[in-house]
Scaffold this motif. Structure first.
Motif, PDB file in Angstrom:
ATOM      1  N   LYS A  79       0.277   6.572  51.917  1.00 14.11           N
ATOM      2  CA  LYS A  79      -0.195   6.154  50.599  1.00 14.11           C
ATOM      3  C   LYS A  79      -0.559   7.375  49.747  1.00 14.11           C
ATOM      4  N   LYS A  80      -1.171   8.387  50.357  1.00 17.35           N
ATOM      5  CA  LYS A  80      -1.549   9.609  49.636  1.00 17.35           C
ATOM      6  C   LYS A  80      -0.301  10.329  49.100  1.00 17.35           C
ATOM      7  N   TYR A  81       0.723  10.445  49.936  1.00 15.28           N
ATOM      8  CA  TYR A  81       1.964  11.091  49.513  1.00 15.28           C
ATOM      9  C   TYR A  81       2.615  10.329  48.358  1.00 15.28           C
ATOM     10  N   LEU A  82       2.717   9.006  48.501  1.00 16.53           N
ATOM     11  CA  LEU A  82       3.351   8.189  47.463  1.00 16.53           C
ATOM     12  C   LEU A  82       2.557   8.224  46.161  1.00 16.53           C
ATOM     13  N   GLN A  83       1.235   8.239  46.244  1.00 15.09           N
ATOM     14  CA  GLN A  83       0.388   8.344  45.056  1.00 15.09           C
ATOM     15  C   GLN A  83       0.645   9.677  44.341  1.00 15.09           C
ATOM     16  N   SER A  84       0.756  10.762  45.103  1.00 16.08           N
ATOM     17  CA  SER A  84       1.004  12.066  44.483  1.00 16.08           C
ATOM     18  C   SER A  84       2.383  12.116  43.827  1.00 16.08           C
ATOM     19  N   GLU A  85       3.392  11.486  44.449  1.00 15.54           N
ATOM     20  CA  GLU A  85       4.724  11.414  43.854  1.00 15.54           C
ATOM     21  C   GLU A  85       4.681  10.631  42.538  1.00 15.54           C
ATOM     22  N   ARG A  86       3.992   9.505  42.545  1.00 16.66           N
ATOM     23  CA  ARG A  86       3.850   8.681  41.342  1.00 16.66           C
ATOM     24  C   ARG A  86       3.142   9.473  40.243  1.00 16.66           C
ATOM     25  N   ASP A  87       2.056  10.151  40.596  1.00 19.19           N
ATOM     26  CA  ASP A  87       1.307  10.937  39.613  1.00 19.19           C
ATOM     27  C   ASP A  87       2.148  12.056  39.015  1.00 19.19           C
ATOM     28  N   SER A  88       2.986  12.695  39.821  1.00 23.13           N
ATOM     29  CA  SER A  88       3.830  13.774  39.288  1.00 23.13           C
ATOM     30  C   SER A  88       4.898  13.233  38.336  1.00 23.13           C
ATOM     31  N   ILE A  89       5.393  12.023  38.614  1.00 22.95           N
ATOM     32  CA  ILE A  89       6.365  11.402  37.698  1.00 22.95           C
ATOM     33  C   ILE A  89       5.691  11.087  36.371  1.00 22.95           C
ATOM     34  N   ILE A  90       4.508  10.518  36.429  1.00 16.27           N
ATOM     35  CA  ILE A  90       3.773  10.166  35.207  1.00 16.27           C
ATOM     36  C   ILE A  90       3.415  11.424  34.414  1.00 16.27           C
ATOM     37  N   LYS A  91       3.081  12.481  35.123  1.00 12.37           N
ATOM     38  CA  LYS A  91       2.731  13.744  34.459  1.00 12.37           C
ATOM     39  C   LYS A  91       3.920  14.295  33.674  1.00 12.37           C
ATOM     40  N   ILE A 106       4.018   2.110  36.310  1.00 10.40           N
ATOM     41  CA  ILE A 106       4.681   1.856  37.596  1.00 10.40           C
ATOM     42  C   ILE A 106       3.685   1.859  38.743  1.00 10.40           C
ATOM     43  N   GLY A 107       3.954   1.030  39.713  1.00  8.11           N
ATOM     44  CA  GLY A 107       3.086   0.954  40.882  1.00  8.11           C
ATOM     45  C   GLY A 107       3.509   1.946  41.949  1.00  8.11           C
ATOM     46  N   ILE A 108       2.795   1.929  43.047  1.00  7.62           N
ATOM     47  CA  ILE A 108       3.132   2.803  44.172  1.00  7.62           C
ATOM     48  C   ILE A 108       4.243   2.114  44.972  1.00  7.62           C
TER      49      ILE A 108
END
Length: 143
Positions: free
Chosen positions: A83-95, A103-105
């Motif tokens: 979950k931590k890895y996927l959250q960081s991937e999502r955050d980098s896309i949003i950034k 988008i969700g995780i």
């Protein structure tokens, strides 16, 4: 006598000495595949796999290694989708693009959580695999 023993040994090796991993090499398609839904697993001779699945635009590919023992296949993903890895991937896309803010995780299956049975007509997960957009538990036939 030596010739008979040699023939018996060769016959035994041919009949019972098949490498299960080599026999499994190939591409397997879910019997539940339909127009916009698919689950495909490719087993390579070098002990690696590629699992592709999707439902319409929800698609992903998982890679890793596999081993065979007691008529069961055991998988290990190359990457652990915590979950931590996927959250960081999502955050980098949003950034990089703020239009993705809603988008969700995503969900990626950990194939090491279940073994697959080797059957005469294919392979089948022993429990459900949650891929996020599909739940896979059907038999996969080799083509």
């Amino acid at each position: 006598m030596k010739i008979i023993l040699s023939l018996l040994t060769i016959t035994f090796l041919v009949l019972f000495g098949q490498n299960t991993k080599t026999e499994l090499v190939g591409t397997y398609y879910s019997v539940d595949n339909e127009f916009e839904r698919w689950s495909i697993i490719e087993l390579q001779a070098d002990g690696t796999f590629k699992y592709k699945y999707g439902l319409s635009a929800c698609q992903a590919e998982i890679t890793g290694t596999y081993s065979v023992a007691n008529k069961k296949i055991r998988f290990k993903n190359d990457r652990e989708y915590t979950k931590k890895y996927l959250q960081s991937e999502r955050d980098s896309i949003i950034k990089s693009d703020s239009t993705f803010i809603g988008i969700g995780i995503p969900v990626y299956p950990d194939l090491s959580l279940t073994e697959w049975k080797i059957k005469k007509s294919g392979i089948k997960p022993m429990s459900e695999i949650d891929c996020g957009c599909i739940i896979e538990n059907g038999k996969h036939k080799k083509r």
